[in-house]
Design a protein around this motif. Structure first.
Motif, short mmCIF file in Angstrom:
data_model
loop_
_atom_site.label_atom_id
_atom_site.label_comp_id
_atom_site.label_asym_id
_atom_site.label_seq_id
_atom_site.Cartn_x
_atom_site.Cartn_y
_atom_site.Cartn_z
N ALA A 89 35.81 2.77 27.88
CA ALA A 89 35.30 3.63 26.82
C ALA A 89 33.77 3.67 26.78
CB ALA A 89 35.84 3.17 25.47
N THR A 90 33.14 2.56 27.07
CA THR A 90 31.68 2.51 27.06
C THR A 90 31.09 3.36 28.18
OG1 THR A 90 31.79 0.27 26.15
CG2 THR A 90 29.67 0.98 27.04
N LYS A 94 28.79 7.06 27.98
CA LYS A 94 27.57 7.39 28.72
C LYS A 94 27.74 8.69 29.48
CE LYS A 94 23.39 6.08 29.85
NZ LYS A 94 22.35 5.84 28.83
N MET A 95 28.90 8.87 30.09
CA MET A 95 29.14 10.12 30.82
C MET A 95 29.22 11.31 29.87
SD MET A 95 31.63 9.28 34.04
CE MET A 95 32.99 8.68 33.04
N VAL A 171 18.18 16.33 32.03
CA VAL A 171 17.87 15.17 31.21
C VAL A 171 18.98 14.17 31.49
CG1 VAL A 171 17.64 14.27 28.87
CG2 VAL A 171 16.74 16.53 29.42
N GLY A 172 18.62 13.03 32.02
CA GLY A 172 19.67 12.09 32.38
C GLY A 172 19.15 10.78 32.88
N LEU A 173 19.90 10.17 33.76
CA LEU A 173 19.57 8.85 34.27
C LEU A 173 18.54 8.92 35.38
CD1 LEU A 173 23.23 7.55 34.67
CD2 LEU A 173 21.66 6.91 32.84
#
Length: 284
Positions: A89-90, A94-95, A171-173
């Motif tokens: 779930a974590t 994030k995805m 906008v992301g990692l």
């Protein structure tokens, strides 16, 4: 030891920017003799359960995976995350954040294209995506359908190229964040199509320090010389040479589904990294 047959560790379905359902994608892979397939949709694991169900029926082992796009000065750096848990779930949270940012980016690009006179509707782009994670391929298809470009692939070289007025940055990692995220959730990260990265010789050791386990040496558009260069980098940094077609069902990455040779023993190496990743987990 894994026996010899077609292996494809880089494929996409309609859950992101592919053209086929997970079921149809696995069915086509099976028709081409593929027996191990990674479904690696962008920023989502939503198609894994469906793909596994069809894989179980047809004798195709499905490796859960996702392709994480990044945004940085290093160019198009994508990280393939193998053996991540669809029920984490974590990781899914994030995805989801990444997918929401992808959706807003597509909205902005459609707005800009319309302002520039290239009329397409956001509704049509969403229809093309069929509920999957939105991205430039869906815009490209809409532009092609509207007659603004002669081919689907041409859109990426013109109207939605990075240097075009309609382009909107992600906008992301950052690349290191993507690798660390995969490791933190028990996955095995591999650098996808390394030729799209800028400053690879400088970037790669940083990714390795962050936990990178593989590099996609076998890829349809790679020349023999570039494949050899990637294999040399893999040997230098003790990375697993991965590979796949990057099949989407539209566009061309130089190979058909299951059309890129992947050494079977590399699956065993990925499995070993998976076990190592699990021992790194808190409480593991």
């Amino acid at each position: 030891m894994t026996t010899g047959y077609p292996i494809d560790l880089h494929t996409h379905s309609i859950r992101s920017d592919g053209a086929l359902t997970p079921t149809d994608l696995v069915r086509r892979a099976a028709e081409r003799g593929v027996r191990i397939q990674a479904l690696s949709d962008h920023d989502t694991l939503a198609g894994i359960a469906e793909a596994r169900a069809e894989g179980d029926r047809l004798g195709v082992r499905i490796i859960p995976a996702t392709e994480l796009n990044t945004e940085s000065e290093w160019g198009d750096v994508h990280v393939l995350a193998y053996f991540v848990d669809p029920d984490d779930a974590t990781f899914e949270a994030k995805m989801k954040w990444l997918r929401e940012n992808r959706g807003r980016r597509v909205e902005l690009m459609v707005e800009k294209l319309n302002e520039l006179g290239y009329r397409i509707s956001l509704e049509r782009v969403r229809d093309i995506a069929q509920g999957g994670s939105l991205g430039r391929p869906h815009i490209a298809q809409a532009l092609f359908e509207a007659g603004h470009v002669p081919t689907y692939d041409a859109a990426f070289d013109t109207l939605i190229a990075k240097e075009s007025p309609a382009y909107v940055s992600r906008v992301g990692l950052a690349p290191l964040e993507a690798v660390e995220l995969v490791r933190a959730h028990g996955g095995v990260p591999s650098l996808a199509h390394p030729g799209t990265a800028l400053g690879l010789e400088e970037l790669l050791p940083r990714l390795v320090d962050a936990g990178l386990a593989g590099i996609e040496c076998y890829y349809g558009s790679h020349t023999p010389g570039w494949t050899a260069c990637c294999l040399a980098l893999a040997a230098r940094y003790r990375l697993i040479p991965t590979g796949g077609s990057d099949f989407h069902g539209r566009g061309d990455h130089g190979a058909g589904l299951g059309g890129v040779f992947v050494p079977p023993e590399n699956i065993d190496a990925l499995e070993a990294q998976r076990r190592t990743a699990r021992t790194r987990q808190p409480g593991g």
